[in-house]
Write a protein that holds these residues in place. Structure first.
Motif, PDB file in Angstrom:
ATOM      1  N   ILE A  37     -20.116  79.655 -79.320  1.00 51.96           N
ATOM      2  CA  ILE A  37     -20.393  78.029 -78.947  1.00 51.96           C
ATOM      3  C   ILE A  37     -21.756  77.711 -78.251  1.00 51.96           C
ATOM      4  CG2 ILE A  37     -20.139  79.904 -76.734  1.00 51.96           C
ATOM      5  CD1 ILE A  37     -17.552  76.716 -76.982  1.00 51.96           C
ATOM      6  N   GLY A  38     -22.756  78.636 -78.310  1.00 52.86           N
ATOM      7  CA  GLY A  38     -23.781  78.340 -78.455  1.00 52.86           C
ATOM      8  C   GLY A  38     -24.912  77.146 -79.011  1.00 52.86           C
ATOM      9  N   THR A  39     -24.575  77.719 -80.059  1.00 52.89           N
ATOM     10  CA  THR A  39     -24.481  76.819 -81.153  1.00 52.89           C
ATOM     11  C   THR A  39     -23.910  75.739 -81.147  1.00 52.89           C
ATOM     12  OG1 THR A  39     -24.255  77.787 -82.956  1.00 52.89           O
ATOM     13  CG2 THR A  39     -26.075  78.520 -82.753  1.00 52.89           C
ATOM     14  N   ALA A  40     -22.717  75.422 -80.894  1.00 47.00           N
ATOM     15  CA  ALA A  40     -22.137  74.660 -81.027  1.00 47.00           C
ATOM     16  C   ALA A  40     -20.785  74.270 -80.510  1.00 47.00           C
ATOM     17  CB  ALA A  40     -20.695  74.661 -82.547  1.00 47.00           C
ATOM     18  N   PRO A  41     -21.142  74.030 -79.541  1.00 49.64           N
ATOM     19  CA  PRO A  41     -19.634  73.557 -77.679  1.00 49.64           C
ATOM     20  C   PRO A  41     -18.625  72.721 -78.075  1.00 49.64           C
ATOM     21  CG  PRO A  41     -22.685  73.242 -76.824  1.00 49.64           C
ATOM     22  CD  PRO A  41     -22.132  73.500 -78.761  1.00 49.64           C
ATOM     23  N   ASP A  42     -18.947  71.997 -78.219  1.00 49.38           N
ATOM     24  CA  ASP A  42     -18.280  70.812 -78.524  1.00 49.38           C
ATOM     25  C   ASP A  42     -16.849  71.262 -79.784  1.00 49.38           C
ATOM     26  OD1 ASP A  42     -19.098  69.023 -77.242  1.00 49.38           O
ATOM     27  OD2 ASP A  42     -20.198  67.604 -77.669  1.00 49.38           O
ATOM     28  N   ILE A  43     -17.826  71.404 -81.076  1.00 47.16           N
ATOM     29  CA  ILE A  43     -16.942  72.046 -82.570  1.00 47.16           C
ATOM     30  C   ILE A  43     -16.202  73.428 -81.344  1.00 47.16           C
ATOM     31  CG2 ILE A  43     -16.917  72.865 -84.589  1.00 47.16           C
ATOM     32  CD1 ILE A  43     -19.352  70.794 -85.026  1.00 47.16           C
ATOM     33  N   THR A  44     -16.497  74.805 -80.828  1.00 47.00           N
ATOM     34  CA  THR A  44     -16.105  75.740 -80.428  1.00 47.00           C
ATOM     35  C   THR A  44     -15.320  75.532 -79.975  1.00 47.00           C
ATOM     36  OG1 THR A  44     -17.900  77.067 -81.137  1.00 47.00           O
ATOM     37  CG2 THR A  44     -16.674  78.459 -79.968  1.00 47.00           C
ATOM     38  N   LYS A  45     -15.489  74.694 -78.735  1.00 46.20           N
ATOM     39  CA  LYS A  45     -14.253  74.674 -77.544  1.00 46.20           C
ATOM     40  C   LYS A  45     -13.154  74.136 -78.035  1.00 46.20           C
ATOM     41  CE  LYS A  45     -17.401  73.790 -73.963  1.00 46.20           C
ATOM     42  NZ  LYS A  45     -17.815  72.301 -72.653  1.00 46.20           N
ATOM     43  N   ALA A  46     -13.061  72.849 -79.162  1.00 48.75           N
ATOM     44  CA  ALA A  46     -11.540  72.522 -79.628  1.00 48.75           C
ATOM     45  C   ALA A  46     -10.812  73.853 -80.661  1.00 48.75           C
ATOM     46  CB  ALA A  46     -12.179  71.077 -81.034  1.00 48.75           C
ATOM     47  N   ALA A  50      -7.388  74.927 -79.799  1.00 52.29           N
ATOM     48  CA  ALA A  50      -6.733  74.834 -81.454  1.00 52.29           C
ATOM     49  C   ALA A  50      -5.858  76.073 -81.219  1.00 52.29           C
ATOM     50  CB  ALA A  50      -7.178  74.993 -82.651  1.00 52.29           C
ATOM     51  N   MET A  51      -6.491  77.495 -80.963  1.00 53.63           N
ATOM     52  CA  MET A  51      -5.945  78.458 -80.976  1.00 53.63           C
ATOM     53  C   MET A  51      -4.674  79.007 -79.782  1.00 53.63           C
ATOM     54  SD  MET A  51      -9.463  81.016 -81.341  1.00 53.63           S
ATOM     55  CE  MET A  51      -8.625  82.158 -81.754  1.00 53.63           C
ATOM     56  N   TYR A  52      -4.389  77.484 -79.162  1.00 58.66           N
ATOM     57  CA  TYR A  52      -3.523  78.200 -77.648  1.00 58.66           C
ATOM     58  C   TYR A  52      -1.847  77.132 -78.958  1.00 58.66           C
ATOM     59  CZ  TYR A  52      -6.595  79.156 -74.317  1.00 58.66           C
ATOM     60  OH  TYR A  52      -6.997  80.192 -73.706  1.00 58.66           O
ATOM     61  N   ILE A  82      -5.453  81.730 -69.404  1.00 57.65           N
ATOM     62  CA  ILE A  82      -5.427  80.090 -68.636  1.00 57.65           C
ATOM     63  C   ILE A  82      -7.397  79.246 -68.354  1.00 57.65           C
ATOM     64  CG2 ILE A  82      -4.969  79.400 -66.066  1.00 57.65           C
ATOM     65  CD1 ILE A  82      -3.085  81.167 -66.741  1.00 57.65           C
ATOM     66  N   ARG A  83      -8.160  80.749 -67.459  1.00 54.15           N
ATOM     67  CA  ARG A  83      -9.529  79.643 -67.047  1.00 54.15           C
ATOM     68  C   ARG A  83      -9.913  79.413 -68.856  1.00 54.15           C
ATOM     69  NH1 ARG A  83     -12.073  76.825 -64.570  1.00 54.15           N
ATOM     70  NH2 ARG A  83     -14.276  76.994 -64.179  1.00 54.15           N
ATOM     71  N   LEU A  84      -9.948  80.334 -69.742  1.00 53.52           N
ATOM     72  CA  LEU A  84     -10.387  79.643 -71.201  1.00 53.52           C
ATOM     73  C   LEU A  84     -10.247  77.794 -71.367  1.00 53.52           C
ATOM     74  CD1 LEU A  84     -12.672  80.231 -72.616  1.00 53.52           C
ATOM     75  CD2 LEU A  84     -10.648  81.503 -74.036  1.00 53.52           C
ATOM     76  N   HIS A  85      -9.073  78.071 -71.087  1.00 54.24           N
ATOM     77  CA  HIS A  85      -8.485  77.157 -71.654  1.00 54.24           C
ATOM     78  C   HIS A  85      -8.430  76.203 -70.724  1.00 54.24           C
ATOM     79  CE1 HIS A  85      -5.458  73.923 -71.572  1.00 54.24           C
ATOM     80  NE2 HIS A  85      -4.839  74.456 -72.984  1.00 54.24           N
ATOM     81  N   GLU A  86      -9.055  76.035 -69.148  1.00 56.03           N
ATOM     82  CA  GLU A  86      -9.337  74.985 -68.696  1.00 56.03           C
ATOM     83  C   GLU A  86     -11.070  74.528 -68.901  1.00 56.03           C
ATOM     84  OE1 GLU A  86      -8.732  77.267 -65.006  1.00 56.03           O
ATOM     85  OE2 GLU A  86      -7.109  76.611 -64.274  1.00 56.03           O
ATOM     86  N   CYS A  88     -12.657  74.983 -71.972  1.00 55.29           N
ATOM     87  CA  CYS A  88     -12.690  74.373 -72.856  1.00 55.29           C
ATOM     88  C   CYS A  88     -11.895  72.998 -72.309  1.00 55.29           C
ATOM     89  CB  CYS A  88     -12.331  74.866 -73.692  1.00 55.29           C
ATOM     90  SG  CYS A  88     -13.443  76.295 -74.258  1.00 55.29           S
ATOM     91  N   ARG A  89     -11.210  72.545 -71.612  1.00 55.39           N
ATOM     92  CA  ARG A  89     -10.822  71.005 -71.792  1.00 55.39           C
ATOM     93  C   ARG A  89     -11.496  70.222 -70.867  1.00 55.39           C
ATOM     94  NH1 ARG A  89      -4.919  70.184 -70.262  1.00 55.39           N
ATOM     95  NH2 ARG A  89      -5.682  68.378 -71.039  1.00 55.39           N
ATOM     96  N   ALA A  90     -12.121  70.778 -70.139  1.00 57.91           N
ATOM     97  CA  ALA A  90     -12.741  70.092 -69.472  1.00 57.91           C
ATOM     98  C   ALA A  90     -13.663  68.876 -69.509  1.00 57.91           C
ATOM     99  CB  ALA A  90     -13.791  70.966 -68.190  1.00 57.91           C
ATOM    100  N   THR A  91     -14.642  69.033 -71.031  1.00 58.58           N
ATOM    101  CA  THR A  91     -15.326  68.462 -71.006  1.00 58.58           C
ATOM    102  C   THR A  91     -14.532  66.914 -71.658  1.00 58.58           C
ATOM    103  OG1 THR A  91     -15.637  70.768 -72.592  1.00 58.58           O
ATOM    104  CG2 THR A  91     -17.644  68.299 -72.988  1.00 58.58           C
TER     105      THR A  91
END
Length: 91
Positions: A37-46, A50-52, A82-86, A88-91
């Motif tokens: 997440i620290g090096t590739a935040p957008d890709i990692t959030k996506a 996808a795990m959901y 739930i918080r993790l999903h929120e 990751c979607r916030a971007t």
């Protein structure tokens, strides 16, 4: 706390809970995302989002130990999920 640090903290705690429940595959997957997440935040959030979806997804994880569901830990895991999903979607 910054958004990325909060995501890392959530993932850390989720990994702890998954290890407690002897779910090394899920723990390993979330640990890899925590590291990325620290090096590739957008890709990692996506990838986290996808795990959901679908059968056998992160939404389906239930924590057990010695054949017994871990009520308190499952409640905490659900809140973290739930918080993790929120976040990751916030971007």
């Amino acid at each position: 706390m910054t958004e990325l640090r909060e995501i890392q903290a959530l993932l850390d705690r989720m990994v702890d809970l998954l290890n407690l429940a002897a779910q090394p595959d899920w723990a390993g997957a979330l640990e890899r995302h925590r590291e990325a997440i620290g090096t590739a935040p957008d890709i990692t959030k996506a990838r986290i989002l996808a795990m959901y979806g679908g059968m056998g997804s992160l939404n389906d994880v239930v924590l057990y130990k010695n054949g017994q569901p871990l009520s308190r830990e499952n409640n905490e895991f659900d809140e973290l999920r739930i918080r993790l999903h929120e976040l990751c979607r916030a971007t």
